[in-house]
Design a protein around this motif. Sequence first.
Motif, PDB file in Angstrom:
ATOM      1  N   GLY A 654       2.119  20.584  -3.031  1.00  0.00           N
ATOM      2  CA  GLY A 654       0.960  19.567  -3.404  1.00  0.00           C
ATOM      3  C   GLY A 654       1.640  18.507  -4.524  1.00  0.00           C
ATOM      4  O   GLY A 654       1.320  17.254  -4.283  1.00  0.00           O
ATOM      5  N   GLY A 655       2.286  18.938  -5.781  1.00  0.00           N
ATOM      6  CA  GLY A 655       2.750  18.124  -6.406  1.00  0.00           C
ATOM      7  C   GLY A 655       3.874  16.980  -5.774  1.00  0.00           C
ATOM      8  O   GLY A 655       4.280  16.048  -6.360  1.00  0.00           O
ATOM      9  N   GLN A 656       4.817  17.938  -4.994  1.00  0.00           N
ATOM     10  CA  GLN A 656       5.794  17.037  -4.530  1.00  0.00           C
ATOM     11  C   GLN A 656       5.355  15.984  -3.489  1.00  0.00           C
ATOM     12  O   GLN A 656       5.777  14.785  -3.499  1.00  0.00           O
ATOM     13  CB  GLN A 656       6.693  18.034  -3.623  1.00  0.00           C
ATOM     14  N   LYS A 657       4.164  16.251  -2.782  1.00  0.00           N
ATOM     15  CA  LYS A 657       3.367  15.037  -1.983  1.00  0.00           C
ATOM     16  C   LYS A 657       3.081  14.080  -2.762  1.00  0.00           C
ATOM     17  O   LYS A 657       2.995  12.681  -2.492  1.00  0.00           O
ATOM     18  CB  LYS A 657       2.304  15.756  -1.285  1.00  0.00           C
ATOM     19  N   SER A 658       2.384  14.528  -4.166  1.00  0.00           N
ATOM     20  CA  SER A 658       1.876  13.458  -5.049  1.00  0.00           C
ATOM     21  C   SER A 658       3.004  12.437  -5.342  1.00  0.00           C
ATOM     22  O   SER A 658       2.910  11.435  -5.462  1.00  0.00           O
ATOM     23  CB  SER A 658       1.081  14.316  -6.194  1.00  0.00           C
ATOM     24  N   ARG A 659       4.262  13.050  -5.513  1.00  0.00           N
ATOM     25  CA  ARG A 659       5.388  12.218  -6.062  1.00  0.00           C
ATOM     26  C   ARG A 659       5.774  11.288  -4.935  1.00  0.00           C
ATOM     27  O   ARG A 659       6.302  10.096  -5.154  1.00  0.00           O
ATOM     28  CB  ARG A 659       6.533  13.232  -6.370  1.00  0.00           C
ATOM     29  N   VAL A 660       5.682  11.785  -3.421  1.00  0.00           N
ATOM     30  CA  VAL A 660       5.880  10.791  -2.335  1.00  0.00           C
ATOM     31  C   VAL A 660       4.962   9.608  -2.672  1.00  0.00           C
ATOM     32  O   VAL A 660       5.309   8.290  -2.603  1.00  0.00           O
ATOM     33  CB  VAL A 660       5.875  11.504  -1.326  1.00  0.00           C
ATOM     34  N   ALA A 661       3.729   9.836  -2.549  1.00  0.00           N
ATOM     35  CA  ALA A 661       2.479   8.767  -2.710  1.00  0.00           C
ATOM     36  C   ALA A 661       2.758   7.811  -4.113  1.00  0.00           C
ATOM     37  O   ALA A 661       2.701   6.611  -3.979  1.00  0.00           O
ATOM     38  CB  ALA A 661       1.187   9.451  -2.815  1.00  0.00           C
ATOM     39  N   PHE A 662       3.278   8.683  -5.068  1.00  0.00           N
ATOM     40  CA  PHE A 662       3.580   7.701  -6.223  1.00  0.00           C
ATOM     41  C   PHE A 662       4.789   6.860  -6.203  1.00  0.00           C
ATOM     42  O   PHE A 662       4.803   5.511  -6.574  1.00  0.00           O
ATOM     43  CB  PHE A 662       3.773   8.718  -7.508  1.00  0.00           C
ATOM     44  N   ALA A 663       5.934   7.305  -5.386  1.00  0.00           N
ATOM     45  CA  ALA A 663       7.031   6.472  -5.114  1.00  0.00           C
ATOM     46  C   ALA A 663       6.546   5.234  -4.333  1.00  0.00           C
ATOM     47  O   ALA A 663       6.977   4.189  -4.512  1.00  0.00           O
ATOM     48  CB  ALA A 663       8.010   7.504  -4.443  1.00  0.00           C
ATOM     49  N   HIS A 664       5.560   5.518  -3.366  1.00  0.00           N
ATOM     50  CA  HIS A 664       5.183   4.566  -2.637  1.00  0.00           C
ATOM     51  C   HIS A 664       4.442   3.293  -3.395  1.00  0.00           C
ATOM     52  O   HIS A 664       4.667   2.003  -3.128  1.00  0.00           O
ATOM     53  CB  HIS A 664       4.269   5.111  -1.417  1.00  0.00           C
ATOM     54  N   CYS A 665       3.659   3.845  -4.273  1.00  0.00           N
ATOM     55  CA  CYS A 665       2.652   3.028  -5.047  1.00  0.00           C
ATOM     56  C   CYS A 665       3.565   2.139  -6.158  1.00  0.00           C
ATOM     57  O   CYS A 665       3.255   0.938  -6.066  1.00  0.00           O
ATOM     58  CB  CYS A 665       1.913   3.673  -5.952  1.00  0.00           C
ATOM     59  N   THR A 666       4.531   2.596  -6.391  1.00  0.00           N
ATOM     60  CA  THR A 666       5.522   1.688  -7.362  1.00  0.00           C
ATOM     61  C   THR A 666       6.680   1.071  -6.877  1.00  0.00           C
ATOM     62  O   THR A 666       7.242   0.414  -7.605  1.00  0.00           O
ATOM     63  CB  THR A 666       6.003   2.840  -8.540  1.00  0.00           C
ATOM     64  N   TRP A 667       6.726   1.107  -5.392  1.00  0.00           N
ATOM     65  CA  TRP A 667       7.887   0.445  -4.850  1.00  0.00           C
ATOM     66  C   TRP A 667       7.620  -0.950  -4.901  1.00  0.00           C
ATOM     67  O   TRP A 667       9.042  -1.554  -5.081  1.00  0.00           O
ATOM     68  CB  TRP A 667       7.617   0.769  -3.162  1.00  0.00           C
ATOM     69  N   GLN A 668       6.697  -1.768  -5.061  1.00  0.00           N
ATOM     70  CA  GLN A 668       6.693  -3.128  -5.081  1.00  0.00           C
ATOM     71  C   GLN A 668       6.852  -3.445  -6.438  1.00  0.00           C
ATOM     72  O   GLN A 668       6.515  -4.691  -6.921  1.00  0.00           O
ATOM     73  CB  GLN A 668       5.530  -3.518  -4.472  1.00  0.00           C
ATOM     74  N   LYS A 669       7.129  -2.761  -7.482  1.00  0.00           N
ATOM     75  CA  LYS A 669       6.959  -3.176  -8.751  1.00  0.00           C
ATOM     76  C   LYS A 669       5.817  -3.756  -9.542  1.00  0.00           C
ATOM     77  O   LYS A 669       5.948  -4.783  -9.847  1.00  0.00           O
ATOM     78  CB  LYS A 669       8.370  -4.097  -9.216  1.00  0.00           C
ATOM     79  N   PRO A 670       4.756  -3.043  -9.322  1.00  0.00           N
ATOM     80  CA  PRO A 670       3.349  -3.726  -9.796  1.00  0.00           C
ATOM     81  C   PRO A 670       3.369  -3.947 -11.054  1.00  0.00           C
ATOM     82  O   PRO A 670       3.914  -3.258 -12.185  1.00  0.00           O
ATOM     83  CB  PRO A 670       2.497  -2.657  -9.204  1.00  0.00           C
ATOM     84  N   HIS A 671       2.311  -4.921 -11.452  1.00  0.00           N
ATOM     85  CA  HIS A 671       2.126  -5.286 -12.865  1.00  0.00           C
ATOM     86  C   HIS A 671       1.221  -4.510 -13.210  1.00  0.00           C
ATOM     87  O   HIS A 671       0.968  -4.176 -15.000  1.00  0.00           O
ATOM     88  CB  HIS A 671       1.599  -6.904 -12.909  1.00  0.00           C
ATOM     89  N   LEU A 672       0.094  -3.913 -12.366  1.00  0.00           N
ATOM     90  CA  LEU A 672      -1.059  -3.017 -12.901  1.00  0.00           C
ATOM     91  C   LEU A 672      -1.111  -1.644 -12.156  1.00  0.00           C
ATOM     92  O   LEU A 672      -0.936  -2.050 -10.835  1.00  0.00           O
ATOM     93  CB  LEU A 672      -2.320  -3.803 -12.763  1.00  0.00           C
ATOM     94  N   LEU A 673      -0.975  -0.553 -12.617  1.00  0.00           N
ATOM     95  CA  LEU A 673      -1.232   0.756 -12.204  1.00  0.00           C
ATOM     96  C   LEU A 673      -2.643   1.130 -12.216  1.00  0.00           C
ATOM     97  O   LEU A 673      -2.983   1.170 -13.405  1.00  0.00           O
ATOM     98  CB  LEU A 673      -0.285   1.739 -12.719  1.00  0.00           C
ATOM     99  N   LEU A 674      -3.409   1.233 -11.188  1.00  0.00           N
ATOM    100  CA  LEU A 674      -4.827   1.973 -10.956  1.00  0.00           C
ATOM    101  C   LEU A 674      -4.562   3.460 -10.577  1.00  0.00           C
ATOM    102  O   LEU A 674      -4.064   3.789  -9.461  1.00  0.00           O
ATOM    103  CB  LEU A 674      -5.790   1.170 -10.102  1.00  0.00           C
ATOM    104  N   LEU A 675      -4.839   4.473 -11.449  1.00  0.00           N
ATOM    105  CA  LEU A 675      -4.192   5.804 -11.310  1.00  0.00           C
ATOM    106  C   LEU A 675      -5.688   6.455 -11.202  1.00  0.00           C
ATOM    107  O   LEU A 675      -6.442   6.778 -12.293  1.00  0.00           O
ATOM    108  CB  LEU A 675      -3.446   6.474 -12.230  1.00  0.00           C
TER     109      LEU A 675
END
Length: 731
Positions: A654-675
């Motif tokens: 479960g934790g490793q899947k979360s890291r894949v999703a987190f990698a996708h969220c941060t791919w575009q170098k966002p200015h704001l993270l909504l977690l």
Amino acid sequence: MEAFKKVLGDRFSSIDETTLEYMESVVSDKSSSEEDIVDTVFPMLLDSLSLSDEEEAKKMVVDIIHVLRPPKANPAVVEKKVLGAPVMIARLAEKQAEDVERQLRVEMPSQVNFNHSMIAKFSETGAIDASLDDSAVRSAVKNQKKEIKKEKREGVRQQRYAQLRDEIMKRLVTRPVKLHLLAAEGGRQRDIKLEGASMVLGSLELLKDVNITFSDGRRYGLIGKNGMGKTTFLKHLAAHAFVGIPQHLQILHIEQEVEASDTSVLETILQTDIERSALLREEKQLQSLLDSQEGKGTVSIEEATVKLQESGDEFKLLELNEEDRVDRLQDIFMRLQEIDADAAPAKAGAILAGLGFTPAMQLQPTKDFSGGWRMRISLGEALFISPDIMLLDEPTNHLDLHAVLWLEEYLQTWSRTIITVSHDRDFLNTVCTDIVHLDKKTMVKYKGDYNDFEKQRYEHIKTQNRQAEAQNKERQHLQAFVDKNRVKASTAKMAQSRIKMLAKMDVIQEISAKDPTFTFTIPQPDALQGPLVSLLDISFGYTKDRILYTGVNANVQMSSRAALVGANGVGKSTLLKLIMQELEPVEGMVKLNPKMKVARFTQHHVDQLDLKKSSLQWFKDMYPDTPPQEIRKHLGGMGLSGNLALQPIYSLSGGQKSRVAFAHCTWQKPHLLLLDEPTNHLDMETIDALIMALNNFEGGVLLVSHDAHLISTVCEEIWICDHKSIKIFNG
């Protein structure tokens, strides 16, 4: 499947369905060459059919391929012609090789040397150095092809083993029920003593020769890195899969939400007490028969008899005479009193109330609730059942802060054994009497809560490292003596003695308190001026009768570190959707910086991953124009390097899947993270790495979490959602 049946004949039935599906998907891949398919599939046939001849297995694969893709017929014989001049075949071949080499040198960057290491792992970017000679170029290309095949085979093998592990896990899940002991059974042994326990799934060894005792009445926190086998261990305990577990123990592992049905939440909990339900049903049927016999019932004795026959009741009440029925009814009353049946609805209701269910919600059918709420019902079932051993896997993941505090208080008075996997430090500190650390195929037990564990482990590491350092100095001293004296006749015996001492010495390894592989690297955004988000007097509700908040004013800056807290259902996740402009406010305005890039992480994004693909392949499909080495670097920054990037996503923890999703969220170098609940399923080391990454992040952070440790170490503002408003507090 037909191609396999045709070639394998009777042996087809001896191959399990999972392996067949994999082999069929590989053989059916038209993009793969025949050689690649044979190299991938023949080891599976060897294993499945217990063959000893590799050539026989390879021939079977070739035959299967030819059934699916018949080879082209031999070309018709053509008329031979006499050439007007001799043709130099060798020269033609040489010229063709020169053309290929020239094209490679044009297409490939010249600064990379293909031949730098023939044993290094395959690099995603291949290039040929223009200075290489012809043989080196051909050797490099050949080596690259071999590595590509090797990676393909490894990916398929990982996928196969992962699915086999998944099938095993499915067989270890059972439905929970409440058991009532008879008076004579009260003094049963409830300790679990594992001696030399091992745990293997597919080709993966998770535990090896473990000796550990779980004592009755203790509350254990099971911790360890993602992928070490914590959840698998709980499932094996629940299935009595280890030698040393008393068979009479009821071990309950809750990991799936209850089924969505028309049964009410309260009745779902009560139905786990199968003895109570059966006794009440039998009491009702007996009372109906007796009332009908005496003319007191609403139906005749004939109608009551027909109903009982239609029900197929196991107690065969119709075979009893009137006196026996009265005696049986008295026995039922006594047993209901023994198991405290009258108090069951109140107990179940109190548990549900603590988990956030109002009286009205308790009467609603389970199908009206989301998966997260149905997971709470499953937790309520476990608390109501009170098994000998209760196994909890991340019990706080679907709870708000109020429910977590209630659960902590409830479990502190628990009289039986608990083994819980949790990432929540405060929960472990409040509930646990012992911590069990799972690492490197072994388990070490520490007395006390999580804070005590950290202190003890730090001291243990410090002591072992001191011993390792002292031993290393001693070994160096002995080795120096051997090197100096082994060639001298007068001291050769003494040197030989020192060699034996070195051979017998058990090497003490230095260990690190932190695992350097668990790091988060969040790409830094470009600088932006002014607020990222402005909430201007907004109001929102899904209906006129369900207004979540009114008159909200707030700003989010590049420097913001804010936590949204409040009970479930007050609108925390809804506010994130308003910022993402997935919803529109009823009144007011959500103003976004036009140059801002925003990313949102939720468990929904984890659920949307393509589980059949590896994380590397999933990213390649999402961003086909991106060089693979950039994707690997980004995944590596999330702790997904090496084989983890090649495994199918469904095989990850479960934790490793979360890291894949987190990698996708941060791919575009966002200015704001909504977690939204970012720490669900993450282990302690990964949470620490996430905290460090968020503190180093130069953009804004707005998070929803019940994890007090995360909030206290990251956030500088608390946004409290309550009473249709959002109040902001600093600190």
